[in-house]
Design an enzyme around this catalytic site. Structure first.
Site, PDB file in Angstrom:
ATOM      1  N   TYR A 148       0.993  -1.051   0.071  1.00  0.00           N
ATOM      2  CA  TYR A 148       0.603   0.052   0.188  1.00  0.00           C
ATOM      3  C   TYR A 148       0.727   1.209  -0.026  1.00  0.00           C
ATOM      4  O   TYR A 148       0.911   2.161  -0.898  1.00  0.00           O
ATOM      5  CB  TYR A 148      -0.937   0.080   1.557  1.00  0.00           C
ATOM      6  CG  TYR A 148      -1.115   1.206   1.202  1.00  0.00           C
ATOM      7  CD1 TYR A 148      -2.929   1.109   0.791  1.00  0.00           C
ATOM      8  CD2 TYR A 148      -1.656   2.461   2.081  1.00  0.00           C
ATOM      9  CE1 TYR A 148      -3.679   2.338   0.491  1.00  0.00           C
ATOM     10  CE2 TYR A 148      -2.364   3.431   2.553  1.00  0.00           C
ATOM     11  CZ  TYR A 148      -3.675   3.273   1.630  1.00  0.00           C
ATOM     12  OH  TYR A 148      -4.718   3.824   1.481  1.00  0.00           O
ATOM     13  N   ASN A 193     -14.416  -0.890  13.272  1.00  0.00           N
ATOM     14  CA  ASN A 193     -13.877  -1.848  14.331  1.00  0.00           C
ATOM     15  C   ASN A 193     -14.748  -1.739  15.233  1.00  0.00           C
ATOM     16  O   ASN A 193     -15.541  -2.489  15.735  1.00  0.00           O
ATOM     17  CB  ASN A 193     -12.656  -2.295  14.057  1.00  0.00           C
ATOM     18  CG  ASN A 193     -12.426  -3.218  13.800  1.00  0.00           C
ATOM     19  OD1 ASN A 193     -12.994  -3.787  12.277  1.00  0.00           O
ATOM     20  ND2 ASN A 193     -11.199  -4.563  13.303  1.00  0.00           N
ATOM     21  N   THR A 213      -0.774   6.833  18.293  1.00  0.00           N
ATOM     22  CA  THR A 213      -1.852   8.230  18.072  1.00  0.00           C
ATOM     23  C   THR A 213      -2.387   7.873  16.760  1.00  0.00           C
ATOM     24  O   THR A 213      -1.625   7.105  15.820  1.00  0.00           O
ATOM     25  CB  THR A 213      -1.365   9.402  18.325  1.00  0.00           C
ATOM     26  OG1 THR A 213      -0.545   9.510  17.644  1.00  0.00           O
ATOM     27  CG2 THR A 213      -1.002   9.055  20.177  1.00  0.00           C
ATOM     28  N   PRO A 277       2.260   2.217  12.371  1.00  0.00           N
ATOM     29  CA  PRO A 277       2.677   4.023  13.457  1.00  0.00           C
ATOM     30  C   PRO A 277       2.406   3.836  13.827  1.00  0.00           C
ATOM     31  O   PRO A 277       1.335   3.999  14.755  1.00  0.00           O
ATOM     32  CB  PRO A 277       1.898   4.597  11.744  1.00  0.00           C
ATOM     33  CG  PRO A 277       1.482   3.453  10.701  1.00  0.00           C
ATOM     34  CD  PRO A 277       1.539   2.331  11.415  1.00  0.00           C
TER      35      PRO A 277
HETATM   36  P1  NAD Z   1     -13.008   1.627   0.118  1.00  0.00           P
HETATM   37  O1  NAD Z   1     -12.008   0.091  -0.322  1.00  0.00           O
HETATM   38  O2  NAD Z   1     -13.941   2.352   0.716  1.00  0.00           O
HETATM   39  O3  NAD Z   1     -12.825   2.104  -1.581  1.00  0.00           O
HETATM   40  C1  NAD Z   1     -12.001   1.758  -2.175  1.00  0.00           C
HETATM   41  C2  NAD Z   1     -12.925   1.754  -3.800  1.00  0.00           C
HETATM   42  O4  NAD Z   1     -11.939   1.439  -4.916  1.00  0.00           O
HETATM   43  C3  NAD Z   1     -13.953   0.331  -3.602  1.00  0.00           C
HETATM   44  O5  NAD Z   1     -15.072   0.691  -4.272  1.00  0.00           O
HETATM   45  C4  NAD Z   1     -12.553  -0.598  -3.989  1.00  0.00           C
HETATM   46  O6  NAD Z   1     -14.370  -1.834  -4.703  1.00  0.00           O
HETATM   47  C5  NAD Z   1     -12.468  -0.006  -5.318  1.00  0.00           C
HETATM   48  N1  NAD Z   1     -11.658  -0.845  -5.659  1.00  0.00           N
HETATM   49  C6  NAD Z   1     -10.374  -1.626  -5.476  1.00  0.00           C
HETATM   50  N2  NAD Z   1      -9.178  -1.274  -6.190  1.00  0.00           N
HETATM   51  C7  NAD Z   1      -9.753  -1.749  -7.886  1.00  0.00           C
HETATM   52  C8  NAD Z   1      -9.561  -1.579  -9.305  1.00  0.00           C
HETATM   53  N3  NAD Z   1      -8.774  -2.222  -9.728  1.00  0.00           N
HETATM   54  N4  NAD Z   1     -10.179  -1.252  -9.845  1.00  0.00           N
HETATM   55  C9  NAD Z   1     -11.649  -0.363 -10.044  1.00  0.00           C
HETATM   56  N5  NAD Z   1     -11.557   0.152  -8.078  1.00  0.00           N
HETATM   57  C10 NAD Z   1     -10.984  -0.451  -7.370  1.00  0.00           C
HETATM   58  O7  NAD Z   1     -11.740   2.733   0.415  1.00  0.00           O
HETATM   59  P2  NAD Z   1     -11.796   4.292   1.195  1.00  0.00           P
HETATM   60  O8  NAD Z   1     -11.747   4.549   2.827  1.00  0.00           O
HETATM   61  O9  NAD Z   1     -13.214   4.735   0.275  1.00  0.00           O
HETATM   62  O10 NAD Z   1     -10.811   4.998  -0.069  1.00  0.00           O
HETATM   63  C11 NAD Z   1     -10.849   5.231  -1.090  1.00  0.00           C
HETATM   64  C12 NAD Z   1      -9.237   6.356  -1.082  1.00  0.00           C
HETATM   65  O11 NAD Z   1      -8.742   7.359   0.027  1.00  0.00           O
HETATM   66  C13 NAD Z   1      -8.420   5.256  -1.833  1.00  0.00           C
HETATM   67  O12 NAD Z   1      -7.879   5.673  -2.896  1.00  0.00           O
HETATM   68  C14 NAD Z   1      -7.329   5.607  -0.802  1.00  0.00           C
HETATM   69  O13 NAD Z   1      -5.971   4.551  -0.108  1.00  0.00           O
HETATM   70  C15 NAD Z   1      -7.607   6.801   0.196  1.00  0.00           C
HETATM   71  N6  NAD Z   1      -6.945   6.850   1.455  1.00  0.00           N
HETATM   72  C16 NAD Z   1      -8.169   6.490   2.657  1.00  0.00           C
HETATM   73  C17 NAD Z   1      -8.537   6.724   3.594  1.00  0.00           C
HETATM   74  C18 NAD Z   1      -9.242   6.895   4.822  1.00  0.00           C
HETATM   75  O14 NAD Z   1      -8.956   7.037   6.156  1.00  0.00           O
HETATM   76  N7  NAD Z   1     -11.018   6.496   4.098  1.00  0.00           N
HETATM   77  C19 NAD Z   1      -7.005   7.740   4.295  1.00  0.00           C
HETATM   78  C20 NAD Z   1      -5.635   7.446   3.088  1.00  0.00           C
HETATM   79  C21 NAD Z   1      -6.423   7.170   1.644  1.00  0.00           C
HETATM   80  N1  UDP Z   2      -6.850  -0.308  15.581  1.00  0.00           N
HETATM   81  C1  UDP Z   2      -6.536  -1.472  16.719  1.00  0.00           C
HETATM   82  N2  UDP Z   2      -7.922  -2.195  16.752  1.00  0.00           N
HETATM   83  C2  UDP Z   2      -8.844  -3.044  16.017  1.00  0.00           C
HETATM   84  C3  UDP Z   2      -8.350  -1.970  14.480  1.00  0.00           C
HETATM   85  C4  UDP Z   2      -7.291  -1.438  14.386  1.00  0.00           C
HETATM   86  O1  UDP Z   2      -6.457  -0.677  18.381  1.00  0.00           O
HETATM   87  O2  UDP Z   2      -9.173  -3.512  15.524  1.00  0.00           O
HETATM   88  C5  UDP Z   2      -4.770   0.399  16.050  1.00  0.00           C
HETATM   89  C6  UDP Z   2      -4.295  -0.265  14.763  1.00  0.00           C
HETATM   90  O3  UDP Z   2      -3.228  -0.534  15.183  1.00  0.00           O
HETATM   91  C7  UDP Z   2      -3.391   1.190  14.179  1.00  0.00           C
HETATM   92  C8  UDP Z   2      -4.837   2.147  14.456  1.00  0.00           C
HETATM   93  O4  UDP Z   2      -5.637   1.603  15.251  1.00  0.00           O
HETATM   94  O5  UDP Z   2      -2.400   1.684  15.313  1.00  0.00           O
HETATM   95  C9  UDP Z   2      -5.447   2.499  13.359  1.00  0.00           C
HETATM   96  O6  UDP Z   2      -5.531   1.573  12.291  1.00  0.00           O
HETATM   97  P1  UDP Z   2      -6.180   1.218  11.279  1.00  0.00           P
HETATM   98  O7  UDP Z   2      -6.305   0.143  10.658  1.00  0.00           O
HETATM   99  O8  UDP Z   2      -7.852   2.161  11.258  1.00  0.00           O
HETATM  100  O9  UDP Z   2      -5.853   2.803   9.808  1.00  0.00           O
HETATM  101  P2  UDP Z   2      -3.847   2.788   9.789  1.00  0.00           P
HETATM  102  O10 UDP Z   2      -3.447   2.016  10.462  1.00  0.00           O
HETATM  103  O11 UDP Z   2      -3.672   2.539   8.604  1.00  0.00           O
HETATM  104  O12 UDP Z   2      -4.147   4.523   9.919  1.00  0.00           O
END
Ligand code: NAD
Ligand code: UDP
Ligand code: UDP
Length: 316
Positions: A148, A193, A213, A277
């Site tokens: 990722y 979760n 955090t 992280p």
């Molecule tokens: P999500 O998993 O709900 O949405 C991702 C979407 O992309 C899904 O609908 C999935 O079916 C589609 N997808 C995955 N692989 C694909 C492919 N090969 N072709 C076409 N569609 C595909 O996640 P989200 O939270 O909505 O995230 C959306 C974007 O924002 C992602 O690129 C993610 O990396 C980025 N992002 C999200 C967060 C967050 O906290 N939600 C944080 C950082 C970055």
């Molecule tokens: N985490 C947790 N319990 C859970 C899922 C996640 O304590 O059931 C923690 C995880 O270890 C991380 C933080 O929550 O430190 C955020 O996790 P998440 O997967 O939401 O996002 P990311 O790590 O990508 O920021």
């Protein structure tokens, strides 16, 4: 071109963020082409839009070429939760890298402005706190999160090379942890979760000692920031951080969720995943300066909305 004549492609449009973005684009009168392979997204997220003549849905995987005619592209396709992106890590890298190449190739051919949904994960497990865009990050390139993190980093590289090499009009946002209605209930991310576990009366799983955090941004604020970036003047490509600087430990988050759900669930400790992280908090000075953007929704208010959403979902 007025918003009413504009055709906008949203990849990953059936996902959590993508579906909210489609809603906002339709509300402001744009034609929206939503492309998704439904890996983590669902038709349920976009049901409301399916009958709208301005909305079109295409099942397609962005790792394959896509020939359509559009004016703007929001590239969001990529699973975002560790559980899902680690399920098929090779496909995750392909989605970020081949997906970026295809969408950039498309943008080049049709001369579309293109925005990349990048992530705070490009900073890895950061030594600089809070993280400004100028920080290059500390990322393991061979760990379980690397598909990722490195996929997203490479996508950013491609965006800036297409800008330098082909003069593309690019925009890059680095999204920090975002939550809200339409998160997948089994998605494994911490907010969904904790809420789902608390509502079901199951143990709430705190990874590690809970002192790590994060900073959580409500989805409506995030989408507003993305739209402002897409609408920002030519020449401002970013990358720009979008997130809520309010930082808290996962222990504090768990306690907040237990209060918000009025749950009797127990907190149980589970092992900390590798390369998790220690801390994360956005420096949003650039977004404030260039986009006049800052988040408005407090964590307490956002959690209430999200809890109400999951209550409805779980009672169906
Ligand atoms: P999500 O998993 O709900 O949405 C991702 C979407 O992309 C899904 O609908 C999935 O079916 C589609 N997808 C995955 N692989 C694909 C492919 N090969 N072709 C076409 N569609 C595909 O996640 P989200 O939270 O909505 O995230 C959306 C974007 O924002 C992602 O690129 C993610 O990396 C980025 N992002 C999200 C967060 C967050 O906290 N939600 C944080 C950082 C970055
Ligand atoms: N985490 C947790 N319990 C859970 C899922 C996640 O304590 O059931 C923690 C995880 O270890 C991380 C933080 O929550 O430190 C955020 O996790 P998440 O997967 O939401 O996002 P990311 O790590 O990508 O920021
Ligand atoms: N591409 C696409 N849709 C288009 C134009 C290109 O999916 O409308 C894909 C194409 O398959 C190619 C990639 O985008 O692999 C990169 O295109 P580019 O023109 O930059 O490179 P080239 O075609 O020269 O490899």
């Amino acid at each position: 071109m007025s918003q009413r004549d504009r055709k906008t492609l949203v990849t990953g449009g059936a996902g959590f963020l993508g579906s909210h973005l489609c809603d906002r684009l339709i509300e402001r009168g744009e034609d929206v082409l939503c492309v998704d392979n439904f890996f983590t997204g669902t038709k349920r997220n976009i049901t409301r839009l399916l009958g709208n003549p301005r909305f079109e849905l295409m099942r397609h995987d962005v790792t394959f070429p896509l020939y359509v005619e559009v004016d703007r592209i929001h590239n969001l396709a990529c699973p975002a939760s560790p559980v899902h992106y680690q399920h098929d890590p090779v496909q995750t890298t392909k989605t970020s890298v081949h997906g970026a190449i295809n969408m950039l190739g498309l943008a080049k051919r049709v001369k579309a402005r293109i925005l990349q949904a990048s992530t705070s994960e490009v900073y890895g497990d950061p030594e600089v706190h809070p993280q400004p865009e100028s920080y290059w990050g500390r990322v393991n390139c061979i760990g379980p999160r690397s598909c990722y993190d490195e996929g997203k980093r490479c996508a950013e590289t491609l965006f800036f090379d297409y800008q330098r090499q082909h003069g593309l009009d690019i925009k890059v946002v680095r999204i920090f942890n975002t939550y809200g209605p339409r998160m997948h209930p089994n998605d494994g991310r911490v907010v969904s979760n904790f809420i789902v576990q608390a509502l079901r009366g199951e143990d709430v799983t705190l990874f590690g000692d809970g002192s790590q955090t994060r900073s959580f941004c409500y989805v409506d604020d995030l989408i507003e920031g993305m739209l402002r970036m897409m609408d920002s003047p030519n020449g401002f490509a970013g990358p720009v951080n979008l997130g809520n600087p309010g930082e808290l430990t996962m222990q504090e988050l768990a306690e907040k969720v237990l209060r918000a759900t009025d749950s009797k669930s127990r907190l149980v400790k589970k092992p900390l995943p590798q390369d998790d992280p220690r801390q994360r908090k956005p420096d949003i000075a650039l977004a404030t300066e260039k986009l006049e953007w800052q988040p408005k929704v407090s964590l307490d208010d956002g959690l209430q909305e999200t809890v109400a959403y999951f209550r409805r979902l779980l009672s169906e």
